[in-house]
Design a protein around this motif. Sequence first.
Motif, PDB file in Angstrom:
ATOM      1  N   PHE A 128       0.832  -1.204   0.000  1.00 35.30           N
ATOM      2  CA  PHE A 128       0.000   0.000   0.000  1.00 35.30           C
ATOM      3  C   PHE A 128       0.867   1.255   0.000  1.00 35.30           C
ATOM      4  O   PHE A 128       0.571   2.225  -0.697  1.00 35.30           O
ATOM      5  CB  PHE A 128      -0.942   0.011   1.205  1.00 35.30           C
ATOM      6  N   TRP A 129       1.924   1.211   0.790  1.00 42.29           N
ATOM      7  CA  TRP A 129       2.775   2.411   0.858  1.00 42.29           C
ATOM      8  C   TRP A 129       3.582   2.597  -0.413  1.00 42.29           C
ATOM      9  O   TRP A 129       3.927   3.717  -0.779  1.00 42.29           O
ATOM     10  CB  TRP A 129       3.683   2.352   2.086  1.00 42.29           C
ATOM     11  N   ARG A 130       3.888   1.507  -1.090  1.00 40.08           N
ATOM     12  CA  ARG A 130       4.599   1.642  -2.355  1.00 40.08           C
ATOM     13  C   ARG A 130       3.707   2.342  -3.380  1.00 40.08           C
ATOM     14  O   ARG A 130       4.137   3.260  -4.077  1.00 40.08           O
ATOM     15  CB  ARG A 130       4.999   0.255  -2.874  1.00 40.08           C
ATOM     16  N   ILE A 131       2.425   1.940  -3.412  1.00 38.40           N
ATOM     17  CA  ILE A 131       1.511   2.568  -4.370  1.00 38.40           C
ATOM     18  C   ILE A 131       1.285   4.025  -3.994  1.00 38.40           C
ATOM     19  O   ILE A 131       1.187   4.905  -4.841  1.00 38.40           O
ATOM     20  CB  ILE A 131       0.176   1.813  -4.393  1.00 38.40           C
ATOM     21  N   ARG A 132       1.218   4.272  -2.707  1.00 37.78           N
ATOM     22  CA  ARG A 132       0.971   5.629  -2.237  1.00 37.78           C
ATOM     23  C   ARG A 132       2.056   6.594  -2.713  1.00 37.78           C
ATOM     24  O   ARG A 132       1.773   7.760  -2.982  1.00 37.78           O
ATOM     25  CB  ARG A 132       0.907   5.596  -0.706  1.00 37.78           C
ATOM     26  N   GLU A 133       3.285   6.110  -2.832  1.00 37.45           N
ATOM     27  CA  GLU A 133       4.368   6.981  -3.295  1.00 37.45           C
ATOM     28  C   GLU A 133       4.080   7.559  -4.677  1.00 37.45           C
ATOM     29  O   GLU A 133       4.473   8.674  -4.989  1.00 37.45           O
ATOM     30  CB  GLU A 133       5.691   6.216  -3.336  1.00 37.45           C
ATOM     31  N   LYS A 134       3.360   6.799  -5.505  1.00 36.34           N
ATOM     32  CA  LYS A 134       3.045   7.318  -6.846  1.00 36.34           C
ATOM     33  C   LYS A 134       2.107   8.519  -6.742  1.00 36.34           C
ATOM     34  O   LYS A 134       2.234   9.484  -7.491  1.00 36.34           O
ATOM     35  CB  LYS A 134       2.370   6.226  -7.684  1.00 36.34           C
ATOM     36  N   VAL A 135       1.146   8.421  -5.808  1.00 37.44           N
ATOM     37  CA  VAL A 135       0.231   9.548  -5.622  1.00 37.44           C
ATOM     38  C   VAL A 135       1.002  10.746  -5.081  1.00 37.44           C
ATOM     39  O   VAL A 135       0.779  11.885  -5.495  1.00 37.44           O
ATOM     40  CB  VAL A 135      -0.917   9.153  -4.669  1.00 37.44           C
ATOM     41  N   CYS A 179      10.253   6.572   4.919  1.00 37.14           N
ATOM     42  CA  CYS A 179      11.639   6.108   4.799  1.00 37.14           C
ATOM     43  C   CYS A 179      11.739   4.602   4.966  1.00 37.14           C
ATOM     44  O   CYS A 179      12.673   3.987   4.474  1.00 37.14           O
ATOM     45  CB  CYS A 179      12.511   6.733   5.879  1.00 37.14           C
ATOM     46  N   LEU A 180      10.793   4.030   5.707  1.00 35.20           N
ATOM     47  CA  LEU A 180      10.887   2.604   5.994  1.00 35.20           C
ATOM     48  C   LEU A 180      10.231   1.758   4.915  1.00 35.20           C
ATOM     49  O   LEU A 180      10.326   0.542   4.929  1.00 35.20           O
ATOM     50  CB  LEU A 180      10.196   2.300   7.325  1.00 35.20           C
ATOM     51  N   THR A 181       9.516   2.401   4.012  1.00 36.16           N
ATOM     52  CA  THR A 181       8.736   1.647   3.025  1.00 36.16           C
ATOM     53  C   THR A 181       9.486   1.550   1.690  1.00 36.16           C
ATOM     54  O   THR A 181      10.484   2.239   1.500  1.00 36.16           O
ATOM     55  CB  THR A 181       7.361   2.300   2.834  1.00 36.16           C
ATOM     56  N   VAL A 210      15.015   2.168   4.302  1.00 36.55           N
ATOM     57  CA  VAL A 210      16.268   2.262   5.061  1.00 36.55           C
ATOM     58  C   VAL A 210      16.593   0.968   5.798  1.00 36.55           C
ATOM     59  O   VAL A 210      17.665   0.840   6.353  1.00 36.55           O
ATOM     60  CB  VAL A 210      16.240   3.422   6.078  1.00 36.55           C
ATOM     61  N   GLU A 211      15.666   0.030   5.767  1.00 37.00           N
ATOM     62  CA  GLU A 211      15.953  -1.218   6.463  1.00 37.00           C
ATOM     63  C   GLU A 211      17.123  -1.957   5.839  1.00 37.00           C
ATOM     64  O   GLU A 211      17.795  -2.747   6.494  1.00 37.00           O
ATOM     65  CB  GLU A 211      14.712  -2.118   6.486  1.00 37.00           C
ATOM     66  N   ARG A 212      17.386  -1.656   4.560  1.00 40.25           N
ATOM     67  CA  ARG A 212      18.549  -2.305   3.932  1.00 40.25           C
ATOM     68  C   ARG A 212      19.858  -1.846   4.573  1.00 40.25           C
ATOM     69  O   ARG A 212      20.884  -2.481   4.396  1.00 40.25           O
ATOM     70  CB  ARG A 212      18.538  -2.054   2.426  1.00 40.25           C
ATOM     71  N   PHE A 213      19.862  -0.717   5.289  1.00 38.88           N
ATOM     72  CA  PHE A 213      21.061  -0.305   6.015  1.00 38.88           C
ATOM     73  C   PHE A 213      21.041  -0.811   7.450  1.00 38.88           C
ATOM     74  O   PHE A 213      21.834  -0.388   8.276  1.00 38.88           O
ATOM     75  CB  PHE A 213      21.186   1.219   6.036  1.00 38.88           C
ATOM     76  N   GLY A 214      20.068  -1.659   7.754  1.00 37.66           N
ATOM     77  CA  GLY A 214      20.013  -2.207   9.106  1.00 37.66           C
ATOM     78  C   GLY A 214      19.238  -1.359  10.082  1.00 37.66           C
ATOM     79  O   GLY A 214      19.225  -1.629  11.279  1.00 37.66           O
ATOM     80  N   LEU A 215      18.576  -0.298   9.603  1.00 36.53           N
ATOM     81  CA  LEU A 215      17.804   0.541  10.511  1.00 36.53           C
ATOM     82  C   LEU A 215      16.444  -0.095  10.747  1.00 36.53           C
ATOM     83  O   LEU A 215      15.737  -0.398   9.800  1.00 36.53           O
ATOM     84  CB  LEU A 215      17.610   1.922   9.903  1.00 36.53           C
ATOM     85  N   PRO A 272      12.106  12.621   2.752  1.00 39.03           N
ATOM     86  CA  PRO A 272      12.757  11.375   3.170  1.00 39.03           C
ATOM     87  C   PRO A 272      14.251  11.356   2.879  1.00 39.03           C
ATOM     88  O   PRO A 272      15.036  10.868   3.682  1.00 39.03           O
ATOM     89  CB  PRO A 272      12.031  10.308   2.345  1.00 39.03           C
ATOM     90  N   GLU A 273      14.665  11.927   1.735  1.00 44.23           N
ATOM     91  CA  GLU A 273      16.097  11.980   1.415  1.00 44.23           C
ATOM     92  C   GLU A 273      16.857  12.728   2.496  1.00 44.23           C
ATOM     93  O   GLU A 273      17.935  12.312   2.928  1.00 44.23           O
ATOM     94  CB  GLU A 273      16.336  12.676   0.063  1.00 44.23           C
ATOM     95  N   ALA A 274      16.269  13.854   2.936  1.00 44.94           N
ATOM     96  CA  ALA A 274      16.926  14.660   3.958  1.00 44.94           C
ATOM     97  C   ALA A 274      17.004  13.898   5.270  1.00 44.94           C
ATOM     98  O   ALA A 274      18.002  13.976   5.989  1.00 44.94           O
ATOM     99  CB  ALA A 274      16.165  15.969   4.151  1.00 44.94           C
ATOM    100  N   ILE A 275      15.956  13.137   5.576  1.00 42.38           N
ATOM    101  CA  ILE A 275      15.946  12.383   6.820  1.00 42.38           C
ATOM    102  C   ILE A 275      17.042  11.316   6.786  1.00 42.38           C
ATOM    103  O   ILE A 275      17.797  11.144   7.742  1.00 42.38           O
ATOM    104  CB  ILE A 275      14.566  11.734   7.055  1.00 42.38           C
TER     105      ILE A 275
END
Lengths: 360, 145
Positions: free
Chosen positions: A128-135, B32-34, B39-44, B123-126
């Motif tokens: 859901f959050w991936r799709i939301r990024e498009k919006v 950032c987590l989605t 960012v989970e790929r960096f272990g966060l 998110p980039e800034a965060i």
Amino acid sequence: MAPRTVAPFGPQHPVLPEPIQLKITYEDEKVVNVVPALGYGHRGIEKACEINEYPKNIHLCERICGICSCMHGISYCEVVERLWPMEVPPRAKYLRTIWSEMSRTHSHLLWLGLLADALGFESMFMQFWRIREKVLDLLEMTCGSRVTQSVSVVGGVRRDIDDEQKKICIRTLQEVRKEVEALVNVLATDPTVKARTVGVGVLTKEQAILLGNNGPHLRASGVKEDCRMLGMQAYGELGFEPIVETDGDCYARALVRAREALQAIDLQLEAFSKMPEGEIFVRPKGSPPANEAVYRCEQARGEVFYYAKGNGTRNLERLRVRTPTFANIPSLLVMLPGSELADVPIIVLSIDPCISCTER
Amino acid sequence: MGIIQTSQVKSPWILHFCNSSCNGCDIEVLACLTPLYDVERFGLVNMGNPKHADVMVVTGPVNYRTARVLKNLYNQIPDPKMVIAVGACASTGGVFHNCYNIMGGVDKVIPVDVYVPGCAARPEAIIDGVVLALQKLSKAVGVAK
Ligand code: SF4
């Protein structure tokens, strides 16, 4: 009788990012009593709106809540326009409608994701959050910002959507619609989702009306009530019909929001096809007169009510905002007692609480 | 340099606390987590429990009611810890600077290591802010990053 325990739920807790505290009394695993404790998010925005000059309040009102930010800004502009009174150009009305519905789409997708997360359905949350990024990308392209859009001003809007952007919007929205539809099918038929939500946190039609609930929460209990039926902005020309479910449980509330997310995309597509050419802004003259006005707007979470009073200077004398979550919190006192401890997060989430709106 | 210090820098756990923010920065922290930023790929990993956390991400200005909660959570996080103030209003009070219930930025109550600008912070800034905080953290624990 089992001994009773009182445990605070919040203000820092894993379901919501926002600070709300519920003092819950349990008997073993059963909830027997709930007392909400609010006030962690209070900033004093209404008072600050009296100190600032009226054009600056748009930015402040948009930050009443970051998720429905766009619609707060629009509602503030609409109430000041009614105070004057002045008429905004038709194209501006359509643009406001499009941006409102875009934020509704992103807000509902956000909520559906959070629901999946609360159920422990991590992959659906991510989808859901991936799709939301498009919006959000569309919002960024048309407004210049992902979250706090700041497009509305008193007298119209600041930005126009040109043909190039319109094409991209339509194409992306159609894609998004397909993807959301597929996910919603999973949500609506998945046995684990159903097991956790069907019959959980039931609110009957009578209770919902008695408690003065509003928004998708009320519509899930079978009440056909939506401010967009009043036909403000461009909704009157778009053939809008509210979405209603009758069961009043968490499942019904999820379905209402899921279908509204799809409906919001349809409304945007229709608004794009009907949008007239022309001006997008008329300059308001002088200061707001000594007058008062109200405006009701249907946000993603329900009805927001704005009241403004001018006194002829550049400052408003009073601005009052009544937000949807404020009306929906009382229903927790009915839905939570009798439920299991493990269901508390889902029931709390099912009213789509927005604490920063409520406390301002 | 022990395994604990190394893993603290390689896989820091985050505690997200929302003061009285407008949610704008909160949903960006979550974004950032989605999948897009992930960012989970960096272990966060985002944690609900302060005792598990290494980095505290705070959004929103401090008001008179959350000040105590914020201090409380900060004291529960084991040392060495980093505090990141995300957004204009967490850094200085921002758009809410003249509201009567606002004390100001997070640094009025607890020490802040990294300030992330923006309203709402992107998110980039965060992520950039988190990377800066990790550099500081690695110095603090004596691990080369
Ligand atoms: S910096 Fe802006 S967007 Fe972020 S929480 Fe503060 S007011 Fe909201």
